[in-house]
Design a protein around this motif. Structure first.
Motif, PDB file in Angstrom:
ATOM      1  N   VAL A  63      -1.424  10.299   5.544  1.00 57.22           N
ATOM      2  CA  VAL A  63      -2.137   9.036   5.310  1.00 57.22           C
ATOM      3  C   VAL A  63      -2.096   8.690   3.826  1.00 57.22           C
ATOM      4  N   SER A  64      -2.286   9.679   2.955  1.00 53.79           N
ATOM      5  CA  SER A  64      -2.266   9.410   1.512  1.00 53.79           C
ATOM      6  C   SER A  64      -0.869   9.003   1.042  1.00 53.79           C
ATOM      7  N   ARG A  66       1.209   7.204   2.843  1.00 52.51           N
ATOM      8  CA  ARG A  66       1.520   5.886   3.379  1.00 52.51           C
ATOM      9  C   ARG A  66       0.755   4.761   2.708  1.00 52.51           C
ATOM     10  N   ARG A  67      -0.257   5.085   1.926  1.00 51.36           N
ATOM     11  CA  ARG A  67      -1.011   4.019   1.285  1.00 51.36           C
ATOM     12  C   ARG A  67      -0.146   3.361   0.210  1.00 51.36           C
ATOM     13  N   SER A  83       3.662  -1.501  -1.908  1.00 52.31           N
ATOM     14  CA  SER A  83       4.167  -0.203  -1.473  1.00 52.31           C
ATOM     15  C   SER A  83       5.395   0.229  -2.251  1.00 52.31           C
ATOM     16  N   GLN A 106     -11.814   0.550  -1.524  1.00 56.24           N
ATOM     17  CA  GLN A 106     -11.425   0.381  -0.131  1.00 56.24           C
ATOM     18  C   GLN A 106     -10.935  -1.052   0.024  1.00 56.24           C
ATOM     19  N   ARG A 108      -8.191  -3.983   2.364  1.00 61.16           N
ATOM     20  CA  ARG A 108      -7.532  -4.298   3.625  1.00 61.16           C
ATOM     21  C   ARG A 108      -6.427  -5.306   3.357  1.00 61.16           C
ATOM     22  N   ARG A 113      -4.721  -1.706   8.710  1.00 64.76           N
ATOM     23  CA  ARG A 113      -5.987  -0.985   8.683  1.00 64.76           C
ATOM     24  C   ARG A 113      -6.586  -0.999   7.288  1.00 64.76           C
ATOM     25  N   THR A 114      -7.871  -0.770   7.221  1.00 64.17           N
ATOM     26  CA  THR A 114      -8.533  -0.609   5.939  1.00 64.17           C
ATOM     27  C   THR A 114      -8.081   0.713   5.332  1.00 64.17           C
ATOM     28  N   GLN A 115      -7.772   0.697   4.057  1.00 60.69           N
ATOM     29  CA  GLN A 115      -7.334   1.899   3.352  1.00 60.69           C
ATOM     30  C   GLN A 115      -8.277   2.158   2.196  1.00 60.69           C
ATOM     31  N   CYS A 117      -9.102   4.855  -1.458  1.00 62.33           N
ATOM     32  CA  CYS A 117      -8.540   5.778  -2.434  1.00 62.33           C
ATOM     33  C   CYS A 117      -9.602   6.132  -3.473  1.00 62.33           C
TER      34      CYS A 117
END
Length: 148
Positions: A63-64, A66-67, A83, A106, A108, A113-115, A117
């Motif tokens: 997940v980290s 892909r952010r 990205s 946080q 979106r 989805r909401t991401q 960090c």
């Protein structure tokens, strides 16, 4: 005194996992495995829990990765995420706060989805941290309601 143009420039945040974040992930996995090993559970259950801890650590790492790699906070309150640092997509800041001196953001991106960090000190220098603090005081979600 700083020039106003320095504060009008976007705040660029590097969201890639840094050394501190990677070290904390390994430390938490090691602590979980050690805690599981020190329990009085049977070997089969300990193995299953160890596998679960490893699976959760693997998922968290994926997940980290892909952010977005960068977040850009504009002086007018706009937020963009990228990205690949070439294509910037507009996004909305859902939440922003500080915990133990670490900024937690946080956001979106439309249709995603909401991401979130946590920005550790190896990713945000002192000058950027100060600019982020000022930006969040004026543009963070809920800042308009708090000022009124």
């Amino acid at each position: 005194m700083h020039s106003s143009s320095a504060y009008a420039a976007p705040v660029e945040l590097d969201l890639r996992p840094g050394r501190i974040e990677v070290a904390l992930r390994w430390l938490l996995l090691a602590a979980a495995v050690l805690a599981i090993a020190l329990t009085s559970l049977g070997p089969a259950l300990q193995s299953a829990l160890g596998l679960l801890a490893g699976t959760l650590a693997w998922r968290d790492w994926r997940v980290s990765r892909r952010r977005p790699v960068a977040l850009r906070l504009h002086a007018d309150g706009g937020v963009a995420a990228s990205s690949d640092a070439l294509q910037w997509l507009p996004c909305a800041l859902a939440q922003a706060h500080w915990f133990l001196g670490l900024p937690i953001l946080q956001w979106r991106i439309a249709g995603a989805r909401t991401q979130a960090c946590v920005l550790f000190p190896d990713r945000v220098d002192a000058a950027t941290r100060q600019r982020l603090r000022v930006w969040l005081q004026t543009h963070a979600p809920g800042a308009a309601e708090a000022a009124a």
